[in-house]
Design an enzyme around this catalytic site. Structure first.
Site, PDB file in Angstrom:
ATOM      1  CG  ASP A  76     -31.471  -6.403  -1.942  1.00 29.46           C
ATOM      2  OD1 ASP A  76     -31.432  -5.854  -3.194  1.00 29.46           O
ATOM      3  OD2 ASP A  76     -31.310  -6.779  -0.530  1.00 29.46           O
ATOM      4  CE  LYS A  95     -36.099 -11.155  -6.019  1.00 24.28           C
ATOM      5  NZ  LYS A  95     -36.781 -10.275  -5.560  1.00 24.28           N
ATOM      6  CB  CYS A 113     -63.392  10.706  -0.943  1.00 28.42           C
ATOM      7  SG  CYS A 113     -62.389   9.806   0.973  1.00 28.42           S
ATOM      8  CE  LYS A 169     -33.185  -9.658  -8.298  1.00 24.91           C
ATOM      9  NZ  LYS A 169     -32.983  -8.559  -7.104  1.00 24.91           N
ATOM     10  CB  CYS A 219     -64.779   5.193   0.084  1.00 21.90           C
ATOM     11  SG  CYS A 219     -65.422   6.588  -0.456  1.00 21.90           S
ATOM     12  CB  SER A 239     -36.877  -4.820 -13.734  1.00 23.62           C
ATOM     13  OG  SER A 239     -37.392  -4.962 -13.962  1.00 23.62           O
ATOM     14  CG  LEU A 240     -33.837  -9.814 -13.780  1.00 24.56           C
ATOM     15  CD1 LEU A 240     -32.562  -9.942 -12.667  1.00 24.56           C
ATOM     16  CD2 LEU A 240     -33.563 -10.025 -15.215  1.00 24.56           C
ATOM     17  CB  CYS A 275     -65.121   6.354   3.599  1.00 23.82           C
ATOM     18  SG  CYS A 275     -62.936   6.867   2.874  1.00 23.82           S
ATOM     19  CG  ASP A 286      -2.234  -0.909   0.744  1.00 19.59           C
ATOM     20  OD1 ASP A 286      -1.947  -1.845   0.386  1.00 19.59           O
ATOM     21  OD2 ASP A 286      -2.655  -1.366   2.736  1.00 19.59           O
ATOM     22  CE1 TYR A 325     -17.777  -8.947  -8.452  1.00 22.71           C
ATOM     23  CE2 TYR A 325     -18.901  -9.227  -7.008  1.00 22.71           C
ATOM     24  CZ  TYR A 325     -17.800  -9.181  -7.277  1.00 22.71           C
ATOM     25  OH  TYR A 325     -17.152 -10.290  -6.124  1.00 22.71           O
ATOM     26  CD  GLU A 333     -25.263 -12.324 -13.069  1.00 24.56           C
ATOM     27  OE1 GLU A 333     -24.662 -11.437 -12.741  1.00 24.56           O
ATOM     28  OE2 GLU A 333     -26.611 -12.131 -14.389  1.00 24.56           O
ATOM     29  CD  GLU A 354     -27.884  -4.527  -8.668  1.00 30.49           C
ATOM     30  OE1 GLU A 354     -27.944  -4.482 -10.201  1.00 30.49           O
ATOM     31  OE2 GLU A 354     -29.072  -4.680  -7.724  1.00 30.49           O
ATOM     32  CB  CYS A 380     -64.777  10.949   2.802  1.00 30.79           C
ATOM     33  SG  CYS A 380     -65.882   9.380   2.286  1.00 30.79           S
ATOM     34  CE  LYS A 440     -28.764 -11.302 -16.340  1.00 23.72           C
ATOM     35  NZ  LYS A 440     -27.336 -10.617 -17.511  1.00 23.72           N
ATOM     36  CD  GLU A 497       6.979   1.568  -4.494  1.00 23.67           C
ATOM     37  OE1 GLU A 497       7.089   1.429  -5.503  1.00 23.67           O
ATOM     38  OE2 GLU A 497       7.358   2.230  -3.788  1.00 23.67           O
ATOM     39  CE1 TYR A 498      -3.026   2.150  -6.774  1.00 21.39           C
ATOM     40  CE2 TYR A 498      -3.346   3.636  -4.935  1.00 21.39           C
ATOM     41  CZ  TYR A 498      -3.417   3.045  -6.463  1.00 21.39           C
ATOM     42  OH  TYR A 498      -4.618   3.810  -7.384  1.00 21.39           O
TER      43      TYR A 498
END
Ligand code: JCF
Length: 666
Positions: free
Chosen positions: A118, A313, A430, A116, A425, A82-83, A407, A33, A223, A114, A173, A410, A289, A35-36
Site C-alpha cells: 500500500d 484484496k 443551479c 500488494k 436537481c 493499474s490493477l 435542492c 556501520d 520493491y 506477491e 512501489e 438552489c 499475475k 566502517e561504512y
C-alpha cells in the site's frame, strides 16, 4: 584513469555500493556501520578536493540536490496501468475462467503472486545501467518527475550491478514500513506538526516534497514489481524477470511465489494472510499475475488494467461509530448524494468522519436512522462506507433520515426519473452544478490546470469572472492579479498553465467536459474509436453503440450532450480561442488493417472471439456487429452459418482464420 585520487574514488564507489546493497537490499551487512561511515567520509573528503571527479552515480550524490520550484511533468513511454480488483476466491476463479476463455485454452496457467504494497507506484529509468530519471505514476500516462527524491532512497541503486545496455524502465512501489512510520510520527509530534494518518500518506507526503533533503530524512523503502517493456529484457516469464532485477541489485520482495496452477494461488493467499501482521509493513492484498510473457502479450489490457493480473484484496476492516447527521451534496450532474457524518473513528489506521450513502434506496434498504450506532468499513483505497446499523444499540431516540424535496443549494424541486436510483436537481442554472462542473473541468480528473483547483474556481465563479468554461481560456491577467490572495506571479502562472492546456489529448478533453456516463474509460474508448472531436460530435447513437464498451446509457447521453445548441456554441467559442483537442497520437492508417472492417463467425481454432477482436483493433481495423455494407472481411471458422451465406451473397471477402493471422504481419 591515471590519477590515484580518481582510482581511489572509483574503488570507494564500488565498496560503498556493495555494502549499501548488502545492508539495504539483502539485509545482510558484512561490515560495521562505523566502517561504512569511515569509507563514506573518505569519499566526501576526496570529492571535496577533486570536484571534477564527482560522478552522478557517486554514493555522495543521493542527497544535496537543491529544492525544486515545482514538479515537472513526465509522459510515461509506455502507460503505467493499474490493477483490477478481486475480493474473494470466487473472483479469482472467475479471473482464471476469463483468461482461459480469452486464450481459448484449457490447460492450467502458471502464476506469480506477491504481496500488494500500500504505497506509491513509481517508474525509474536506467540508461546503460545508470539511473537518470524517476517519476510518479500520476494518471498512468503522465506523472511527476521525482528523480532527486528517488535518489535519496538508499535501497534504490544509482548504478545497476550489471550494466544493461540502453533503456530499462523499472516499476515498483515506494512505501514506509511500520517502524519508520511510528518513528516519523514521533518526530512530527515533537516538532509540533500533525502526524500522518497512515504509512501510505506518510510515504506519499515524503516523496512529494519539493525539497529532496526532506525526502532524504524520511525512512522510505522500495520493491520493484516489473518493467515497462518485459520483451526487451530477454526474460520469458515474470518470475524470471524478478530474478533478473534482483541480480541487477534492485530490491524484490522475498515473498514472491511461483504457482503452477490456481490451487497454488489459493494456498499462497492463505499463507500471505497468515503472515500479514508479522511483515512489518502494510499490505492490502496479493497481486496475482500470469507468469508467461507471451500469454500476457496475447491477453493485453482493457482500458486501464491488464487482463493478465488481479489484485486480490484482503477483506475490509471495520469499526463502529455514531451516525451524527446526513448531508445532501449536489454533484456536477445535479445528483444528490447523501453523505453520512460520523463521529470520527479509526478504521484500519485511517480516521473516518464521513462516508457515502450512495443514494436514498441505499440508506432505506439498510434501515439507517440518525443517531444510530453504525458499522463502517474501508477496503484498501476504496471510499469508506456504512455497512449497517447496529439495531441492538438503539435507545428509541433515533430519527428517520429524510430526503430533501428541494435542492439544498438552489431550492429547485428535486426529481427522480423513473427507473433511476438517483434523485437530481434538474435546474441547469443551479450554482452547485455549475461550479462543480467547472471545478471538474480544471481538476486532475479533467484538464489538470495547475493553480485552478476547486477553491480558486469557486472564487472566480462567485466573483462572476468565470461563468462557463470558455471563460477559463479568456482570463485577464491584470484582473486576476488584483484579486484577493492572487498577485502578479500567481496570475501569470495560471495564465501559462491555461495556455499549456489548449491542446489536450482528446480523451482527456472529453472526460473533462463532464458528460454524464462519460468518465475517463469511456472517454478513452471514444478517442480510440473516433480519433477526432468532430467525428464524436456528429456520431449517431448507432455509431456510438458500435464502440465496444459503450452502452445505451452512455450513447444516449453523448448524443443528447452534443445535440444541445449550447454545447455546440461553447465548442465553437473554444475553437476561436485556440482550444483544440489533439487528435489521436499514432495514425491508425499506418497499421496493416487500417480501413478494413471485420466480422468473425463460426468456431475459430486458435483464437477466442475476444482475442480476435483485440487483434483487429490493435492493428488498426474495425469490428462490425452484423453483415452490413461497412463490412470488408468475414473471417469464417468451422460451422459458419447464416452470416457466411449472407456475406457471400453480398460479395464480401471471406477468409479463414489462418489468412486473418497472416494479414497481421504483411
Ligand atoms: O504492490 C503493488 N501495489 C503493485 C502494484 C504490485 C504490482 O505487481 C503491480 C502494481 C500495479 C500494476 N503490477 C502492476 C502491473
Amino acid at each position: 584513469m591515471s590519477s590515484p585520487a580518481l582510482h581511489r574514488i572509483l574503488e570507494l564507489h564500488r565498496l560503498l555500493r556493495e555494502h549499501a546493497h548488502r545492508y539495504y537490499v539483502l539485509d545482510d551487512p558484512t561490515i560495521a556501520d562505523g566502517e561504512y561511515d569511515r569509507l563514506f567520509a573518505e569519499l566526501l573528503d576526496l570529492e571535496a578536493r577533486h570536484p571534477e571527479y564527482i560522478r552522478p552515480d557517486s554514493p555522495s550524490q543521493r542527497v544535496g540536490a537543491p529544492p525544486l520550484e515545482k514538479f515537472a511533468q513526465v509522459d510515461h513511454r509506455i502507460p503505467m496501468l493499474s490493477l483490477e480488483n478481486g475480493f474473494s476466491a470466487e473472483d479469482l476463479l472467475a479471473f482464471e475462467e476469463r483468461l482461459a476463455r480469452f486464450l481459448n485454452r484449457t490447460t492450467p496457467v502458471s502464476y506469480v503472486t506477491e504481496p500488494k504494497l500500500d504505497g506509491l507506484a513509481v517508474e525509474i529509468l536506467y540508461k546503460d545501467g545508470l539511473m537518470i530519471q524517476a517519476s510518479t505514476r500520476g494518471d498512468g500516462i503522465t506523472g511527476e518527475e521525482i528523480s532527486a527524491q528517488i535518489r535519496t532512497i538508499q535501497a534504490i541503486p544509482l548504478r545497476l550491478r550489471k550494466a544493461v545496455e540502453g533503456i530499462l524502465e523499472v516499476r515498483g512501489e515506494v512505501f514506509m514500513d511500520g517502524e519508520g512510520f511510528l518513528r516519523l510520527n514521533e518526530e512530527q509530534t515533537r516538532a509540533g506538526r500533525p502526524p500522518f494518518a497512515n504509512p501510505r500518506n506518510a510515504a506519499a507526503g515524503s516523496l512529494r516534497q519539493l525539497d529532496p533533503a526532506i525526502t532524504a530524512s524520511r525512512p522510505l523503502k522500495f520493491y520493484t514489481y516489473g518493467v515497462s517493456d518485459p520483451a526487451a529484457t530477454g526474460c520469458a516469464t515474470q518470475f524470471e524477470l524478478l530474478g533478473h532485477l534482483r541480480e541487477l541489485g534492485l530490491p524484490v520482495n522475498d515473498l514472491v511465489r511461483r504457482c503452477a496452477n490456481i490451487q497454488e494461488v489459493l494456498t499462497s493467499f492463505s499463507d500471505l494472510q497468515a503472515q500479514r501482521l508479522s511483515l512489518g509493513y502494510e499490505i492490502d492484498g496479493m497481486v496475482v499475475k500470469v507468469d508467461a510473457f507471451d500469454l500476457q502479450d496475447r491477453l493485453g489490457a482493457k482500458a486501464r488494467a491488464p487482463r493478465w493480473a488481479l489484485a486480490w484484496k484482503f477483506p475490509a476492516t471495520q469499526a463502529t461509530t455514531k451516525l451524527l447527521d446526513v448531508e445532501f451534496q449536489v454533484g456536477r450532474t445535479g445528483a444528490i448524494t447523501p453523505v453520512a457524518i460520523l463521529s470520527p473513528v479509526s478504521v484500519g489506521g485511517v480516521i473516518v468522519s464521513r462516508a457515502t450513502l450512495h443514494n436514498q434506496d441505499e440508506f432505506r434498504r439498510k434501515g439507517l436512522r440518525l443517531g444510530d450506532t453504525v458499522l463502517v468499513q474501508r477496503a484498501g483505497d476504496v471510499i469508506p462506507e456504512v455497512v449497517k446499523p447496529i439495531t441492538e444499540a438503539r435507545n428509541g431516540r433515533e430519527t428517520p433520515i429524510v430526503m430533501p424535496e428541494r435542492c439544498p443549494v438552489c431550492a429547485h424541486p428535486l426529481d427522480r426519473p423513473d427507473g433511476e436510483a438517483v434523485t437530481r436537481c434538474f435546474n441547469p442554472l443551479c450554482q452547485a452544478q455549475r461550479t462543480r462542473a467547472l471545478a471538474h473541468f480544471t481538476s486532475k480528473a479533467g484538464l489538470d490546470i495547475e493553480g485552478l483547483g476547486k477553491k480558486f474556481m469557486e472564487q472566480l465563479f462567485d466573483l462572476g469572472i468565470i461563468k462557463d468554461l470558455v471563460d477559463i481560456f479568456a482570463l485577464d491577467r491584470e484582473k486576476l492579479a488584483r484579486l484577493e490572495g492572487w498577485g502578479e506571479k500567481s496570475a501569470a502562472n495560471v495564465l501559462a498553465a491555461v495556455e499549456a492546456k489548449k491542446h489536450p489529448a482528446l480523451g482527456r478533453f472529453l472526460a473533462a467536459l463532464g458528460i454524464r456516463f462519460v468518465g475517463e474509460v469511456t472517454a478513452s474508448l471514444l478517442e480510440d474509436h473516433f480519433g477526432t472531436l468532430a467525428r464524436i460530435v456528429s456520431a449517431t447513437r448507432e455509431e456510438l453503440l458500435e464502440v465496444d464498451g459503450i452502452g445505451e446509457q452512455a450513447a444516449a447521453s453523448i448524443v443528447e450532450y452534443f445535440s444541445d445548441p449550447a454545447t455546440l456554441d461553447m465548442l465553437a467559442r473554444l475553437q476561436r480561442l485556440g482550444v483544440e483537442p489533439a487528435a489521436k497520437g499514432s495514425p491508425a492508417k499506418d497499421l496493416p488493417l487500417f480501413g478494413l472492417t471485420f466480422l468473425f463467425t463460426g468456431t475459430l481454432k486458435t483464437l477466442s472471439r475476444d482475442e480476435a477482436k483485440m487483434l483487429v483493433k490493435g492493428h488498426g481495423g474495425q469490428i462490425a456487429q452484423t453483415v452490413s455494407s461497412k463490412l470488408t472481411h468475414l473471417v469464417a471458422g468451422e460451422k459458419a452459418g447464416s452470416k457466411l451465406k449472407k456475406a457471400a451473397e453480398l460479395g464480401k471477402t471471406i477468409i479463414s482464420e489462418e489468412t486473418f493471422l497472416r494479414m497481421l504481419h504483411p
